[in-house]
Design an enzyme around this catalytic site. Structure first.
Site, PDB file in Angstrom:
ATOM      1  N   SER A   1       0.832  -1.207   0.000  1.00  0.00           N
ATOM      2  CA  SER A   1       0.000   0.000   0.000  1.00  0.00           C
ATOM      3  C   SER A   1       0.861   1.248   0.000  1.00  0.00           C
ATOM      4  CB  SER A   1      -0.916  -0.003   1.224  1.00  0.00           C
ATOM      5  OG  SER A   1      -0.133   0.002   2.405  1.00  0.00           O
TER       6      SER A   1
ATOM      7  N   THR B   1      -1.426   8.378   6.223  1.00  0.00           N
ATOM      8  CA  THR B   1      -0.973   9.377   7.197  1.00  0.00           C
ATOM      9  C   THR B   1       0.470   9.146   7.634  1.00  0.00           C
ATOM     10  OG1 THR B   1      -1.854   8.076   9.034  1.00  0.00           O
ATOM     11  CG2 THR B   1      -3.302   9.739   8.071  1.00  0.00           C
ATOM     12  N   SER B   2       1.058   7.993   7.312  1.00  0.00           N
ATOM     13  CA  SER B   2       2.434   7.706   7.714  1.00  0.00           C
ATOM     14  C   SER B   2       3.409   8.319   6.708  1.00  0.00           C
ATOM     15  CB  SER B   2       2.643   6.192   7.804  1.00  0.00           C
ATOM     16  OG  SER B   2       2.489   5.601   6.534  1.00  0.00           O
TER      17      SER B   2
ATOM     18  N   ASP C   1      -9.255   2.414  14.732  1.00  0.00           N
ATOM     19  CA  ASP C   1      -8.690   1.123  14.350  1.00  0.00           C
ATOM     20  C   ASP C   1      -9.696   0.022  14.629  1.00  0.00           C
ATOM     21  OD1 ASP C   1      -6.185   1.830  13.381  1.00  0.00           O
ATOM     22  OD2 ASP C   1      -5.360   2.007  15.395  1.00  0.00           O
TER      23      ASP C   1
ATOM     24  N   SER D   1      -8.387  -6.716   5.776  1.00  0.00           N
ATOM     25  CA  SER D   1      -7.556  -6.011   4.813  1.00  0.00           C
ATOM     26  C   SER D   1      -6.340  -6.841   4.430  1.00  0.00           C
ATOM     27  CB  SER D   1      -7.108  -4.664   5.402  1.00  0.00           C
ATOM     28  OG  SER D   1      -6.090  -4.072   4.641  1.00  0.00           O
TER      29      SER D   1
ATOM     30  N   LYS E   1       1.701   0.652  16.781  1.00  0.00           N
ATOM     31  CA  LYS E   1       0.264   0.418  16.606  1.00  0.00           C
ATOM     32  C   LYS E   1      -0.238  -0.610  17.618  1.00  0.00           C
ATOM     33  CE  LYS E   1      -1.574   0.216  12.502  1.00  0.00           C
ATOM     34  NZ  LYS E   1      -1.936  -0.253  11.137  1.00  0.00           N
TER      35      LYS E   1
END
Length: 505
Positions: free
Chosen positions: A205, A209-210, A267, A275, A299
């Site tokens: 991917s 936001t990272s 989350d 996903s 995370k």
């Protein structure tokens, strides 16, 4: 029956609304009045043989004439890139019936195969507005999805897109659940695994936001936007690839859902699992290794959370025919020195080239993961995978395979270098005791990553290092002076990015 009151002439406005198609029209134009449209109406737009469902924004200025309708970039692309002035017809979109399942979930009802399929198909078709997507994400947030619901959503996501079949019983893949800056092991692992004759069709991917996703990092060295057919050709030729998953329509609803999850900062364990697993199944993978970094600012923040996620990943994978194995790793600090596409790419190349300056933590973790995968692919006996991975790296075969994959995808280039830099120094002497991974990722993003490929952070220390006052801690990289200043403004007052503690005597 259609009348001239249904038609307006299209105009591309060049407005980026990301993945949500948006149409603009004057609130006093004939179509808005006759159809009874209001702001945020869901509108079905027909142009030639193309159609799209879009969110309506009403204009109260001279931006558009009474005979025009404006298109956002997403709407324009979904309509097949019509020329300015082409005629289009507008009607109210039909109500989205699968929203009843979302509302039911909010009131305690469970998803099943039927409801999950209906929701995912409507999301893929573009029937959900961002507001409706937000309701779906909220309904799934936290631990609200049980195992059976997660499996149902995963199956629906797989069936919504294309799927590879490699006609082999050994097709490997790896994934990291994220939340740790740097940690760009995937390109190194793919090169080692493919160099040993195993198939590894890796899709990754982009960052939302990272500071970087694997696709962003690889894009600083090669082409990652590939068609389904191009990806198949690369894998058949080289045994592996490093492609952007969004370009090959594998589990296409996933990127849509993730975008809204990130915007809401919500989350969902179940949605994360759906996903990951759906993309692995769609890529034709059979054996999958998943990295779960655990740390106070990662995370996944605790061992208990990691164990719960581990079980969910392994059981969901098994339900869809995958051999999923997980590895829980140290998430207390970034992996590698670079954070941001080009800086991470530099780390990768240093490892693959056996450069003496390569970050050893990235090298060792990549070898560890590649070793496990070589054992999963039965290229090495249990306990012998690391040694084979190490030999593959040291003798140059991994670098040769990496470059061959890049050339097959569209060419190889050295990553760019930022023009503007600023080094941050230690305020006092002591030992590096703490990294705030979230702050570091945020700071790299403010410097311009991932859109500015050369932007980000270069780390100069690791946990346990002894530093003197004035020693370099990290360097900010930016492609524009304004972005560098923006990152420095954020840093001012945030003193806990890297914590230096005095040594105990």
């Amino acid at each position: 029956m259609d009348t001239q009151l249904d038609f307006l002439h299209l105009r591309r406005l060049g407005i980026n609304t990301h993945q949500e198609p948006v149409v603009y029209m004057r609130q006093d134009c004939q179509v808005a009045i006759s159809e009874g449209f209001y702001a945020h109406s869901r509108v079905e737009v027909h142009c030639a043989d193309q159609s799209v469902i879009a969110t309506l924004v009403l204009v109260c200025s001279e931006l558009l004439s009474h005979e025009e309708a404006g298109l956002s970039e997403a709407a324009w692309h979904r309509l097949g890139c019509p020329a300015d002035g082409e005629q289009a017809r507008f009607h109210h979109a039909r109500p989205v019936e699968s929203m009843s399942f979302v509302r039911g979930k909010l009131y305690g009802q469970r998803f099943n195969d039927e409801s999950a399929k209906a929701i995912i198909e409507d999301i893929k078709a573009g029937h959900y507005s961002d507001i409706q997507l937000s309701a779906f994400v909220t309904a799934c947030a936290g631990d609200r999805l049980d195992l059976d619901e997660t499996i149902a959503i995963t199956r629906a996501m797989v069936s919504s897109g294309q799927r590879f079949d490699w006609s082999s019983d050994k097709v490997l893949d790896k994934h990291c659940v994220g939340g740790l800056p740097g940690n760009r092991t995937t390109p190194i692992v793919v090169a080692i695994v493919a160099a040993n004759g195993l198939l590894m069709p890796k899709t990754s991917s982009r960052a939302i936001t990272s500071p970087a996703g694997t696709a962003d990092t690889m894009e600083s060295m090669t082409t990652v936007t590939m068609t389904f057919e191009h990806m198949r050709d690369v894998v058949e030729q080289e045994g592996g690839c490093l492609a952007w998953g969004g370009s090959v329509s594998l589990s296409p609803t996933d990127d849509i859902v993730i975008r809204v999850e990130r915007a809401l900062d919500l989350d969902s364990e179940g949605q994360l699992v759906a996903s990951v697993i759906s993309k692995k199944v769609a890529a034709g993978s059979k054996q999958v290794l998943i990295d779960i970094p655990v740390g106070p600012t990662a995370k996944v923040r605790s061992q208990s959370m990691a164990q719960t996620l581990k079980q969910l990943l392994e059981k969901t994978g098994a339900a869809l025919g995958l051999d999923v194995r997980t590895i829980i790793t140290d998430g207390n600090q970034p992996i590698g020195r670079g954070i941001g596409p080009a800086l991470e790419a530099r780390d990768i190349l240093q490892v693959l080239r056996n450069d003496g300056h390569a970050p050893q933590d990235l090298r060792e973790k990549s070898l560890q993961l590649a070793g496990i995968m070589l054992e999963m692919g039965e290229k090495a006996a249990v306990g012998q995978g690391y040694a084979l991975a190490q030999r593959t790296l040291l003798d140059g075969r991994a670098m040769d395979k990496f470059k061959a994959i890049c050339l097959a995808q569209g060419g190889f280039m050295e990553p760019p270098v930022a023009e503007f830099t600023h080094c941050i120094h230690a305020q006092h002497s002591g030992v590096v005791a703490y990294f705030n991974n979230r702050f570091i990722a945020r700071l790299a993003s403010l410097a311009g990553a991932p859109n500015a490929k050369a932007a980000g952070i270069e780390l100069h220390v690791t946990l346990g290092d002894e530093v003197e006052a004035g020693a370099p801690l990290f360097t900010l990289h930016a492609e524009a002076p304004g972005e560098l200043a923006y990152a420095l403004d954020f840093l001012d007052g945030h003193t806990d990015v890297i914590r230096i503690e005095e040594q105990m005597v």
